[in-house]
Scaffold this motif. Sequence first.
Motif, PDB file in Angstrom:
ATOM      1  N   PHE A  36       4.247   1.364  -1.610  1.00 24.68           N
ATOM      2  CA  PHE A  36       3.672   1.157  -0.286  1.00 24.68           C
ATOM      3  C   PHE A  36       4.646   0.399   0.611  1.00 24.68           C
ATOM      4  N   LEU A  37       5.270  -0.644   0.075  1.00 19.59           N
ATOM      5  CA  LEU A  37       6.223  -1.432   0.865  1.00 19.59           C
ATOM      6  C   LEU A  37       7.433  -0.599   1.277  1.00 19.59           C
ATOM      7  N   ASP A  38       7.881   0.304   0.403  1.00 20.08           N
ATOM      8  CA  ASP A  38       8.986   1.200   0.772  1.00 20.08           C
ATOM      9  C   ASP A  38       8.614   2.042   1.989  1.00 20.08           C
ATOM     10  N   GLU A  39       7.404   2.561   1.995  1.00 21.80           N
ATOM     11  CA  GLU A  39       6.946   3.376   3.124  1.00 21.80           C
ATOM     12  C   GLU A  39       6.755   2.526   4.378  1.00 21.80           C
ATOM     13  N   TRP A  46     -11.427  -5.998  -8.041  1.00 25.51           N
ATOM     14  CA  TRP A  46     -11.535  -4.575  -8.366  1.00 25.51           C
ATOM     15  C   TRP A  46     -10.716  -4.253  -9.610  1.00 25.51           C
ATOM     16  N   LYS A  47      -9.486  -4.752  -9.653  1.00 24.82           N
ATOM     17  CA  LYS A  47      -8.611  -4.487 -10.789  1.00 24.82           C
ATOM     18  C   LYS A  47      -9.218  -5.057 -12.074  1.00 24.82           C
ATOM     19  N   PRO A  81      -5.834  -0.228  -3.206  1.00 24.09           N
ATOM     20  CA  PRO A  81      -5.743  -0.737  -4.581  1.00 24.09           C
ATOM     21  C   PRO A  81      -5.149   0.251  -5.582  1.00 24.09           C
ATOM     22  N   ASN A  82      -5.268   1.542  -5.331  1.00 28.38           N
ATOM     23  CA  ASN A  82      -4.759   2.521  -6.293  1.00 28.38           C
ATOM     24  C   ASN A  82      -3.373   3.036  -5.928  1.00 28.38           C
TER      25      ASN A  82
END
Length: 157
Positions: free
Chosen positions: A78-81, A116-117, A71-72
Amino acid sequence: ADNILIFNIRGNFFEVFESTLEKFNDTLLGSPDRFEYLDSDSGEYVFDTDPQIFYTILHFYQTSGQLYCSPNVPEERFLDEVKFFRLTKYYLKLNAGDDSDDESDGKVIKRSNLVWKFLEKPNSSLGARIWSYLSILFIITAISLFMLETIPSIEEI
């Protein structure tokens, strides 16, 4: 004996068994392509990526395919990785979900991220901001009432 591979991610070191990675031989870390990133002097694989994202990527290998975005961590990063490490098809499979199963893992993770957000990031939406103000109001009210109970003249009422 199973070889232990060491990954140097911006000064953070991760160790994993080679056999754990080779279960997914169509990914960057599971294929011989990872040798491109091997530092022959130190014997470590060196990647310039966010250690938190790499931890999640290693978790994918160690859990035999559970890939999620923390979430953070911004989902775009994240998608790039995920693309770089050739995990796209595994991530998409998880997040596509099955329309017949409303409680699929991807949907549950997305819902929990939204909750959570909402509760932790007041600036994420108007509702979250109102919720945070109401929470503060209730806390101040409770503290005020506890303080008033200690005043002798009010105790009699």
